[in-house]
Design a protein around this motif. Structure first.
Motif, mmCIF file in Angstrom:
data_model
loop_
_atom_site.group_PDB
_atom_site.id
_atom_site.type_symbol
_atom_site.label_atom_id
_atom_site.label_comp_id
_atom_site.label_asym_id
_atom_site.label_seq_id
_atom_site.Cartn_x
_atom_site.Cartn_y
_atom_site.Cartn_z
ATOM 1 N N CYS A 1 49.040 9.033 54.472
ATOM 2 C CA CYS A 1 49.061 10.197 53.763
ATOM 3 C C CYS A 1 50.399 10.660 53.626
ATOM 4 O O CYS A 1 50.794 11.637 54.150
ATOM 5 C CB CYS A 1 47.841 11.221 54.059
ATOM 6 S SG CYS A 1 46.162 10.415 54.096
ATOM 7 N N PRO B 1 49.071 15.872 44.779
ATOM 8 C CA PRO B 1 47.946 15.347 44.446
ATOM 9 C C PRO B 1 47.693 13.743 44.985
ATOM 10 O O PRO B 1 46.612 13.482 45.172
ATOM 11 C CB PRO B 1 48.008 15.218 42.774
ATOM 12 C CG PRO B 1 48.947 16.359 42.562
ATOM 13 C CD PRO B 1 49.755 16.589 43.614
ATOM 14 N N GLY B 2 48.896 13.215 45.173
ATOM 15 C CA GLY B 2 48.714 11.687 45.921
ATOM 16 C C GLY B 2 48.461 11.980 47.228
ATOM 17 O O GLY B 2 47.642 10.999 47.664
ATOM 18 N N GLN C 1 36.470 9.426 52.884
ATOM 19 C CA GLN C 1 35.298 8.755 52.068
ATOM 20 C C GLN C 1 35.190 7.609 52.904
ATOM 21 O O GLN C 1 34.071 6.966 53.025
ATOM 22 C CB GLN C 1 35.603 8.366 50.783
ATOM 23 C CG GLN C 1 34.567 7.974 49.767
ATOM 24 C CD GLN C 1 33.313 8.587 49.694
ATOM 25 O OE1 GLN C 1 33.250 9.874 49.819
ATOM 26 N NE2 GLN C 1 32.121 7.973 50.028
ATOM 27 N N CYS D 1 46.543 14.458 48.682
ATOM 28 C CA CYS D 1 45.002 14.784 48.549
ATOM 29 C C CYS D 1 44.286 13.525 48.411
ATOM 30 O O CYS D 1 43.093 13.259 48.964
ATOM 31 C CB CYS D 1 44.880 15.758 47.305
ATOM 32 S SG CYS D 1 45.265 17.542 48.013
ATOM 33 N N ASP D 2 44.873 12.679 47.186
ATOM 34 C CA ASP D 2 43.991 11.217 47.094
ATOM 35 C C ASP D 2 43.791 10.516 48.422
ATOM 36 O O ASP D 2 42.901 10.249 48.756
ATOM 37 C CB ASP D 2 44.481 10.569 45.915
ATOM 38 C CG ASP D 2 44.238 11.515 44.413
ATOM 39 O OD1 ASP D 2 43.327 12.343 44.400
ATOM 40 O OD2 ASP D 2 44.888 11.255 43.565
ATOM 41 N N ALA D 3 44.838 10.366 48.883
ATOM 42 C CA ALA D 3 44.969 9.692 50.011
ATOM 43 C C ALA D 3 44.085 10.001 51.112
ATOM 44 O O ALA D 3 43.259 9.207 51.744
ATOM 45 C CB ALA D 3 46.395 9.123 50.609
ATOM 46 N N LEU E 1 41.374 12.192 50.941
ATOM 47 C CA LEU E 1 39.929 12.132 50.557
ATOM 48 C C LEU E 1 39.606 10.613 50.626
ATOM 49 O O LEU E 1 38.471 10.454 51.036
ATOM 50 C CB LEU E 1 39.638 12.587 49.177
ATOM 51 C CG LEU E 1 40.031 14.232 48.916
ATOM 52 C CD1 LEU E 1 39.907 14.596 47.685
ATOM 53 C CD2 LEU E 1 39.272 14.956 50.233
ATOM 54 N N ASN E 2 40.283 9.640 50.174
ATOM 55 C CA ASN E 2 39.980 8.476 50.295
ATOM 56 C C ASN E 2 39.589 7.812 51.632
ATOM 57 O O ASN E 2 38.750 7.275 52.017
ATOM 58 C CB ASN E 2 41.028 7.351 49.613
ATOM 59 C CG ASN E 2 41.031 7.429 48.021
ATOM 60 O OD1 ASN E 2 39.894 7.913 47.634
ATOM 61 N ND2 ASN E 2 42.174 6.976 47.479
#
Length: 222
Positions: free
Chosen positions: A26, A208-209, A219, A211-213, A215-216
């Motif tokens: 991340c 944002p990048g 998930q 956070c996306d990594a 959260l992925n």
């Protein structure tokens, strides 16, 4: 297991025998505010971060002492608490200024965010000769501000900067550091070529990048 860089992930895999499939990268975000750097004359070299042996603040000051007389009025600004045992930065600063005959080196334990931003905007080079980092925010932030960084050649700096930095192979070699600083101050073309990497840095390391990594990764687990 989350890592901030490919280099730190590989180090953890090697040291703790972690399977690569258990690792997720991340990339962190960096905060860039204000206008890009507009270097002042005479030249200003900036160091930001706690000062202790593996970051080679002492060697940086000694190397600056070697080249200062070639760059009339040049200054080195050191921002960060002296963590050497025993402390040495204040004495080295005083000695250097006495030898050079003017206030060439300034050391601050701490500055406000506004003052730090002002220093970023007026620096010609940023120096951060750390031998070990999982990431190393200060030189990345410097390049994002349009300041060419001078860094120790390590796997993490090669990963972060590619060709967009001035590299020192041996951070204990004061003469080599002096040569690289001298090149960084003299070679305007090389500085400008490195500064073009600022756009890539700003696009790669965003919150944002991150956070996306993150959260992925969560998930994929659930």
């Amino acid at each position: 297991i989350m890592a901030l860089s490919e280099s730190s992930a590989r180090a953890m895999q090697r040291l703790f025998h972690i399977a690569p499939a258990r690792m997720v990268i991340c990339k962190p975000g960096i905060d860039v505010t204000g206008a890009p750097a507009e270097p002042l004359q005479p030249a200003r070299i900036l160091y930001v971060g706690q000062a202790f042996p593996r970051r080679h603040a002492r060697e940086t000051i000694l190397a600056f002492r070697e080249i200062a007389q070639k760059h009339t009025g040049a200054k080195l600004i050191v921002i960060g608490e002296d963590r050497y045992q025993p402390p040495c930065i204040a004495q080295l600063t005083t000695e250097t200024n006495k030898i050079l005959g003017y206030i060439a080196v300034e050391h601050f334990d701490y500055v406000t965010d506004e003052e730090l931003q002002r220093q970023f905007q007026s620096a010609t080079l940023f120096v951060y000769l750390s031998q070990r980092e999982a990431f190393g925010f200060p030189p990345v932030e410097a390049l994002a501000h349009g300041i060419p960084p001078v860094v120790c050649a390590t796997p993490i700096t090669r990963e972060l900067f590619g060709h967009d930095a001035f590299f020192v192979n041996d951070p204990n070699n004061i003469s080599e550091i002096a040569d690289v600083l001298n090149t960084g101050l003299h070679n305007v073309g090389a500085r400008q070529a490195i500064i073009t990497g600022a756009t890539r840095i700003r696009a790669t390391y965003t919150w944002p990048g991150f956070c996306d990594a993150f959260l992925n990764a969560i998930q994929s687990i659930i």
